[in-house]
Design an enzyme around this catalytic site. Structure first.
Site, PDB file in Angstrom:
ATOM      1  N   LYS A   1     -33.665 -83.114  -2.839  1.00  0.00           N
ATOM      2  CA  LYS A   1     -33.572 -81.885  -3.632  1.00  0.00           C
ATOM      3  C   LYS A   1     -32.293 -81.843  -4.470  1.00  0.00           C
ATOM      4  O   LYS A   1     -32.333 -81.493  -5.650  1.00  0.00           O
ATOM      5  CB  LYS A   1     -33.634 -80.667  -2.700  1.00  0.00           C
ATOM      6  CG  LYS A   1     -34.994 -80.473  -2.044  1.00  0.00           C
ATOM      7  CD  LYS A   1     -35.003 -79.310  -1.075  1.00  0.00           C
ATOM      8  CE  LYS A   1     -36.370 -79.109  -0.440  1.00  0.00           C
ATOM      9  NZ  LYS A   1     -36.406 -77.994   0.516  1.00  0.00           N
TER      10      LYS A   1
ATOM     11  N   VAL B   1     -37.747 -77.896  -5.246  1.00  0.00           N
ATOM     12  CA  VAL B   1     -36.493 -77.329  -4.747  1.00  0.00           C
ATOM     13  C   VAL B   1     -36.671 -75.827  -4.589  1.00  0.00           C
ATOM     14  O   VAL B   1     -36.940 -75.116  -5.554  1.00  0.00           O
ATOM     15  CB  VAL B   1     -35.321 -77.607  -5.713  1.00  0.00           C
ATOM     16  CG1 VAL B   1     -34.023 -77.030  -5.153  1.00  0.00           C
ATOM     17  CG2 VAL B   1     -35.183 -79.095  -5.997  1.00  0.00           C
TER      18      VAL B   1
ATOM     19  N   GLY C   1     -44.996 -73.930   9.878  1.00  0.00           N
ATOM     20  CA  GLY C   1     -45.160 -74.558   8.573  1.00  0.00           C
ATOM     21  C   GLY C   1     -43.885 -74.726   7.780  1.00  0.00           C
ATOM     22  O   GLY C   1     -43.934 -74.967   6.568  1.00  0.00           O
TER      23      GLY C   1
ATOM     24  N   ALA D   1     -39.017 -74.044  -2.943  1.00  0.00           N
ATOM     25  CA  ALA D   1     -40.381 -73.503  -2.866  1.00  0.00           C
ATOM     26  C   ALA D   1     -40.682 -72.642  -4.081  1.00  0.00           C
ATOM     27  O   ALA D   1     -40.754 -73.150  -5.195  1.00  0.00           O
ATOM     28  CB  ALA D   1     -40.574 -72.733  -1.561  1.00  0.00           C
TER      29      ALA D   1
ATOM     30  N   THR E   1     -49.286 -82.580  -1.609  1.00  0.00           N
ATOM     31  CA  THR E   1     -49.121 -83.518  -0.506  1.00  0.00           C
ATOM     32  C   THR E   1     -47.658 -83.952  -0.434  1.00  0.00           C
ATOM     33  O   THR E   1     -46.832 -83.537  -1.247  1.00  0.00           O
ATOM     34  CB  THR E   1     -49.983 -84.786  -0.707  1.00  0.00           C
ATOM     35  OG1 THR E   1     -49.393 -85.601  -1.739  1.00  0.00           O
ATOM     36  CG2 THR E   1     -51.407 -84.434  -1.113  1.00  0.00           C
TER      37      THR E   1
ATOM     38  N   LYS F   1     -42.004 -84.149  -3.563  1.00  0.00           N
ATOM     39  CA  LYS F   1     -40.700 -84.489  -4.134  1.00  0.00           C
ATOM     40  C   LYS F   1     -40.507 -85.982  -4.381  1.00  0.00           C
ATOM     41  O   LYS F   1     -39.504 -86.393  -4.964  1.00  0.00           O
ATOM     42  CB  LYS F   1     -39.576 -83.998  -3.197  1.00  0.00           C
ATOM     43  CG  LYS F   1     -39.465 -82.499  -3.117  1.00  0.00           C
ATOM     44  CD  LYS F   1     -38.438 -82.063  -2.115  1.00  0.00           C
ATOM     45  CE  LYS F   1     -38.994 -82.070  -0.703  1.00  0.00           C
ATOM     46  NZ  LYS F   1     -40.018 -81.048  -0.470  1.00  0.00           N
TER      47      LYS F   1
ATOM     48  N   LEU G   1     -38.773 -70.259  -5.417  1.00  0.00           N
ATOM     49  CA  LEU G   1     -37.602 -69.749  -6.137  1.00  0.00           C
ATOM     50  C   LEU G   1     -37.473 -70.420  -7.507  1.00  0.00           C
ATOM     51  O   LEU G   1     -37.703 -71.623  -7.640  1.00  0.00           O
ATOM     52  CB  LEU G   1     -36.329 -70.001  -5.329  1.00  0.00           C
ATOM     53  CG  LEU G   1     -36.202 -69.268  -3.991  1.00  0.00           C
ATOM     54  CD1 LEU G   1     -34.938 -69.711  -3.263  1.00  0.00           C
ATOM     55  CD2 LEU G   1     -36.191 -67.760  -4.219  1.00  0.00           C
TER      56      LEU G   1
ATOM     57  N   GLU H   1     -41.943 -80.529   7.269  1.00  0.00           N
ATOM     58  CA  GLU H   1     -42.979 -81.475   6.901  1.00  0.00           C
ATOM     59  C   GLU H   1     -43.730 -81.869   8.191  1.00  0.00           C
ATOM     60  O   GLU H   1     -43.224 -81.664   9.300  1.00  0.00           O
ATOM     61  CB  GLU H   1     -42.353 -82.727   6.279  1.00  0.00           C
ATOM     62  CG  GLU H   1     -41.562 -82.482   5.000  1.00  0.00           C
ATOM     63  CD  GLU H   1     -42.444 -82.143   3.803  1.00  0.00           C
ATOM     64  OE1 GLU H   1     -43.688 -82.263   3.914  1.00  0.00           O
ATOM     65  OE2 GLU H   1     -41.903 -81.746   2.755  1.00  0.00           O
TER      66      GLU H   1
END
Length: 815
Positions: free
Chosen positions: A682, A609, A664, A611, A555, A579, A613, A667
Site C-alpha cells: 500500500k 489503499v 473479513g 478500502a 480477488t 493490490k 476511503l 486476507e
C-alpha cells in the site's frame, strides 16, 4: 384512392394475411384501394434456390419445389376452409408451369437472367391470386390485376428500367374503369416491350407501389411491413432503437441505401418528384404511428442525426503509390474498370495527397474486382509506380444520416470519439459536402457495439450504459453485486448511468449475459454456470464486445492481475481491489498506466489503499494540481489495526487474529497482513502515485512476528505458531503499555524512502486513538507543510471495500 403495399412477412402466414384483409376491409369503407403484395415470405429465395439446384443438376430442386407447393396449399386451406376448389385449380396450373420450368432448367443446365425473372415471378403471381380470391370468398369487392399488363420495361432482366410514359398511361386507363373497391396487384414483376417477363429488382414490390401511386397521383403511399416504421437504427442489434415519426425523402434514401431494409431505395424516386408522402406502417400493429417520409420541413428540435445504419459484407480495395501523385487519369481508369465488370462502388475516399484511392465494394465482388484492376494497372505495378492492389475483407459500413447535420458543428467529432473510446478502429471515412451522411468503415465484428455506442451518443437521453464483468464473488464481491442491485434504479434516474452486470465468476463457475444478468437470483444462475477459467472469462468478455465494458477484480490472485494488460488492450476498463498489479515490478505498473491511456480504458484501484476511503483519488488530485508530496505517515491496515485494538493482556493473540479473519478483515491467508507485506504494498502504491519510482524490495519491512511465524509454510502451521509464541506477542503489548502507548502498524514514506513497522504510539499522536479497523493517512506536501492533509475512516471490511469498488465504477460512468 389509396395505394398500399404489403411485404413478404405481411403475407407470410394465414394469420398475417387475415390481418392484411382486415386492414383492406377497413380502408375500403371510405376509399377505393390499390393493394400491391409481395410473394409469400421466403418464397422468392426458395424459387431462386430451386433454380440454382436445377441448373447444377441437383435433384433436391424437386424437394424445394414440393416445399413451395405445400406452403401455398396450406395457405389456401387455412384461409378458405370452404369453397377453395377454384383457387386450388388455378394454383395447381401455375405450380405445374413452375415445375415444367424447373425441369427445363435441369435439362439444359442453364439459368439465364431472362429465365430467372420468369422463375421468380411465380411468387407474386401466386400470392396475389390467393389473397384476391380469398377476399372474394368473403364477399368483398376485390379483383386481381396482373402488374405485367400495366408496367412496361426494357429487357434489362433482373433489374428492368421502367418506361414511365406507357406505364403511366396503362395504369391510369385501367383504374379509370376499375369497378372493384379493392384491386390486388402482384409487386416486383413487369413485362418488356417484347412481352418478356421482367422484374424490377429485389425489393421491387415497393417500387411497383410507388409507380402506381405516382401514376394515380394519390395523396399518400402506404408501405406495410413487419416493423412500426423506419427505426433510429437496427432494432435487432440495438434494443433502445425506436421508430422515427417523420423523415425526409433524402434521409430515407440514405438510410435505405445503408442497410435499412424497410424501404427499397428506388421506391422513393417516382413519388419524390410529385411530393407524395410515404407512410411506413406495421401490419401486425396497425394502430402504431409508423414513419412518414415527405418533403415537409421538419423542425430540428430533436437529434440532428435522424438515423444510424450499416451495410455488411464490405471489402476495401486500395490503389496507392507515389506514382499516382499529380498524374491525371488514375481515378478514371479505376472506375471504368469496375464499371465494365458491373461492380457497384458503395464508398469512395481519396487522400488530398493523391497518394491513394480507397473503395468499398460488396465482398462477393472482391476477386473479380482485384483481377480486373490488376490487369488494368499491370504496367504501373511492374514499374513500381503503384503498389499491388490491397484488399481487406470482413468489414462493414456504419453511417450517420440527417439533413440538419450540416448546420451543427462537432457531429463527426462525437461520432469518431465515441467509437474510439470503445476501441472500434475506423478503416476509412467518407463524408460528402452536403454533410447528410457520415460513413465509416469498421470491422464486421464491431458492428453491434458501434451501433449501440452511436445510438447512445445521439439518441438516448444522455444515459450511459456500463457493462460490468466481475471476477471473485466471495465476501466482497457478493456485497458489490448486492450494492449494484440496490442502486441500479437510483443510478439510472439520477446519474444517467445504466449499470448492468454482464459477467460473473467465482473459482468454480462463470456466467455471462449480454443483456445483463438478472441479479434477483444470480447465485442460482452462477451455480448452474459453465466451468470457470481466467482465460475463459477474458475470452468471453472480449467476444461479447460490449460498449463501456469494465472488468472488476475482487480477488487477491496474481494470475488475475497478470491479465489486466489484456483487458486494457481491448479497451476494457479495469477496476481492482487486488493490490498485486500496482505493487508488482515498476515496469509492469507503468505499462498498465500507458495501456490505460493508449486504449482509453480506465484503470482504477482506489480500494488498493484504505478500502472505500478516497486516498488515492485525493493524492492524484494533489499531484495533478501541482502540489508535491514530501512525506506520508499512515496506518494502512484495517486488519492489523483491528488486531492491536483488540489485543491486550486479557486476550490471546491467536484468538484476536482468528476473530479478524472471521469478520473479513484479513486476507484468506493472514500472513499477508501480519507479515507487513500488505502494508508495504500500500505505501509502495502511494509512493508511485506520488511520482516516485520504487519497487517492493526497496521498502524496509521490520516484522513483529515471531521467527517461527515468519517461517511458517502454511496457514494452519502459522496459526499453530501464534499459540506457541503467545509470550512473544504479550511482551510487545507489555512494552507499549508500560510507556502509555498504543501498538500501531505504521507505514512511512519520506525523502524517497519507505518503511513499515509496528510502533509504540504515544497518547499525543494522531494515531493513538485510532479505533476498530480504521485507517488514517497524513499527507505532508509543499502546500500542507506544517499541518498535514488527513484522511481517516474505516479501512477494512467487505461493505466498505465493495463501496470503494462501486465508487470507481461510478467514476468511470461519470467520465
Amino acid at each position: 384512392m389509396k395505394v398500399l403495399k404489403f411485404g413478404g412477412t405481411s403475407v407470410g402466414s394465414s394469420k398475417n394475411i387475415n390481418n392484411v384483409i382486415n386492414i383492406l376491409q377497413n380502408y375500403a369503407k371510405t376509399d377505393a384501394i390499390v393493394c400491391v403484395v409481395s410473394a409469400v415470405g421466403g418464397i422468392t429465395d426458395k424459387l431462386l434456390l430451386a433454380g440454382r439446384q436445377a441448373k447444377n443438376k441437383d435433384n433436391n430442386y424437386l424437394e424445394t419445389f414440393e416445399l413451395i407447393k405445400d406452403i401455398h396449399f396450406k395457405l389456401i386451406k387455412e384461409l378458405n376452409s370452404d369453397n377453395h376448389d377454384s383457387i386450388v385449380s388455378y394454383v395447381e396450373d401455375k405450380l405445374n408451369a413452375l415445375k415444367s420450368l424447373l425441369d427445363g432448367i435441369f435439362l439444359i443446365n442453364e439459368l439465364s437472367p431472362k429465365t430467372s425473372d420468369k422463375l421468380v415471378s411465380f411468387g407474386e403471381l401466386l400470392s396475389s391470386y390467393i389473397i384476391a380470391e380469398t377476399m372474394k370468398n368473403r364477399d368483398m369487392s376485390a379483383a386481381r390485376k396482373n402488374s405485367q399488363d400495366l408496367i412496361l420495361t426494357n429487357s434489362n432482366f433482373t433489374k428492368a428500367e421502367v418506361n414511365y410514359g406507357v406505364t403511366n398511361t396503362n395504369i391510369q386507363a385501367y383504374f379509370k374503369e376499375a369497378k372493384e373497391q379493392v384491386t390486388i396487384l402482384p409487386g416486383f414483376i413487369s413485362k418488356s416491350r417484347l412481352g418478356e417477363q421482367t422484374t424490377l429488382g429485389r425489393g421491387g414490390s415497393d417500387f411497383t407501389a410507388a409507380i402506381v401511386a405516382a401514376a394515380l397521383k394519390v395523396e399518400q403511399l402506404e408501405i406495410w411491413t413487419d416493423v412500426s416504421g423506419m427505426f433510429t437504427t437496427n432494432p435487432k442489434l440495438v434494443k433502445q432503437a425506436y421508430p422515427i415519426k417523420k423523415i425526409s425523402y433524402q434521409e430515407a434514401m440514405e438510410l435505405s441505401h445503408f442497410g435499412a431494409k424497410v424501404l427499397y431505395p428506388p421506391t422513393v424516386q417516382p413519388v419524390l418528384d410529385l411530393n407524395i408522402p410515404i407512410h411506413i406502417k406495421n401490419t401486425m400493429e396497425p394502430e402504431a404511428v409508423g414513419t412518414i417520409i415527405s418533403n415537409e420541413e421538419i423542425p430540428a428540435n430533436g437529434s440532428v442525426v435522424k438515423g444510424i445504419s450499416n451495410i455488411g459484407n464490405i471489402a476495401l480495395i486500395t490503389l496507392q503509390g507515389s506514382g499516382m501523385v499529380g498524374i491525371p487519369g488514375f481515378s478514371k481508369r479505376l472506375f471504368e474498370t469496375l464499371s465494365q465488370e458491373k461492380i457497384n462502388v458503395i464508398l469512395i475516399t481519396q487522400a488530398s495527397s493523391e497518394h491513394s484511392i480507397c473503395l468499398g465494394i460488396d465482398e462477393s465482388d472482391t476477386e473479380i474486382a482485384k483481377n480486373a484492376i490488376d490487369a488494368t494497372f499491370e504496367n504501373e505495378i511492374q514499374l513500381h509506380k503503384i503498389d499491388p492492389i490491397l484488399v481487406e475483407k470482413g468489414l462493414s459500413i456504419v453511417a450517420l444520416v440527417g439533413d440538419n447535420m450540416k448546420n451543427h458543428q462537432g457531429i463527426s467529432g462525437k461520432m469518431f470519439s465515441a467509437l474510439g473510446r470503445n476501441n472500434i478502429n475506423i478503416r476509412a471515412i467518407a463524408q460528402g459536402a452536403s454533410e447528410k451522411n457520415i460513413s465509416a468503415v469498421i470491422a464486421e465484428k464491431d458492428v453491434k457495439k458501434a451501433l449501440n455506442t452511436l445510438h447512445e451518443q445521439f439518441f438516448e437521453s444522455k444515459t450511459k450504459q456500463l457493462n460490468v464483468f466481475i471476477t471473485g464473488v466471495g465476501n466482497v464481491g457478493e456485497k458489490l453485486v448486492e450494492q449494484i442491485k440496490q442502486q441500479r434504479k437510483y443510478l439510472k434516474e439520477n446519474l444517467k448511468i445504466n449499470l448492468r452486470v454482464a459477467g460473473l465468476s467465482n473459482s468454480r463457475k462463470m456466467i455471462f449475459n449480454e443483456d445483463g444478468i438478472d441479479l434477483s437470483d444470480w447465485k442460482v444462475q452462477l451455480n448452474n454456470g459453465e466451468s470457470a477459467s481466467l482465460e475463459g472469462f477474458f475470452e468471453n468478455t472480449k467476444a461479447l464486445n460490449l460498449r463501456n465494458s469494465i472488468f472488476v477484480d475482487v480477488t487477491a490472485n496474481s494470475d488475475v492481475a497478470n491479465l489486466y494488460q489484456h483487458y486494457l488492450r481491448q479497451s476494457i476498463g479495469v477496476v481492482a481491489c487486488n493490490k498485486i498489479a500496482c505493487s508488482s515490478d515498476f515496469d509492469n505498473y507503468k505499462l498498465l498506466k500507458r495501456l490505460s491511456l493508449k486504449y482509453n480504458a480506465p484503470f482504477l484501484f482506489e480500494t488498493n489503499v484504505g478500502a472505500g476511503l478516497p486516498i488515492i483519488d485525493t493524492l492524484n488530485n494533489l499531484v495533478a494540481s501541482g502540489d508535491k508530496v514530501t512525506s506520508i505517515h499512515a496506518v494502512l491496515s484495517g486488519s492489523l489495526n483491528f488486531v492491536f485494538n483488540n489485543f491486550n493482556d486479557n486476550t490471546k493473540f491467536y484468538d484476536v487474529v482468528k476473530q479478524a479473519a472471521a469478520e473479513g478483515y484479513t486476507e484468506p491467508d493472514p500472513r499477508i497482513d501480519l507479515s507487513g507485506v500488505d502494508v508495504a504494498r500500500k505505501i509502495l502504491i502511494l509512493a508511485r502515485e506520488s511520482g516516485i519510482e520504487m519497487n517492493l524490495e526497496d521498502i524496509e519491512n521490520k516484522p513483529f512476528l515471531s521467527e517461527a511465524g515468519l517461517k511458517s509454510t502454511s496457514v494452519d502451521d502459522f496459526y499453530k505458531t501464534l499459540i506457541a509464541d503467545e509470550a512473544h506477542y504479550q511482551a510487545l503489548y507489555a512494552s507499549a503499555k508500560a510507556k502509555g502507548c498504543q501498538l500501531k502498524y505504521v507505514a512511512q514514506f519520506n525523502e524517497g524512502k519507505a518503511n513499515v513497522s509496528l510502533q509504540e504510539i504515544p497518547s499525543d499522536h494522531p494515531f493513538y486513538n485510532l479505533k476498530g479497523s480504521d485507517n488514517i493517512v497524513m499527507f505532508y506536501t509543499n502546500r500542507y507543510a506544517n499541518q498535514p492533509m488527513i484522511i481517516k475512516g474505516a479501512g477494512a471490511g467487505a461493505d466498505v471495500t465493495a463501496s470503494g469498488l462501486f465508487a470507481d465504477i461510478i467514476r468511470i460512468g461519470n467520465n
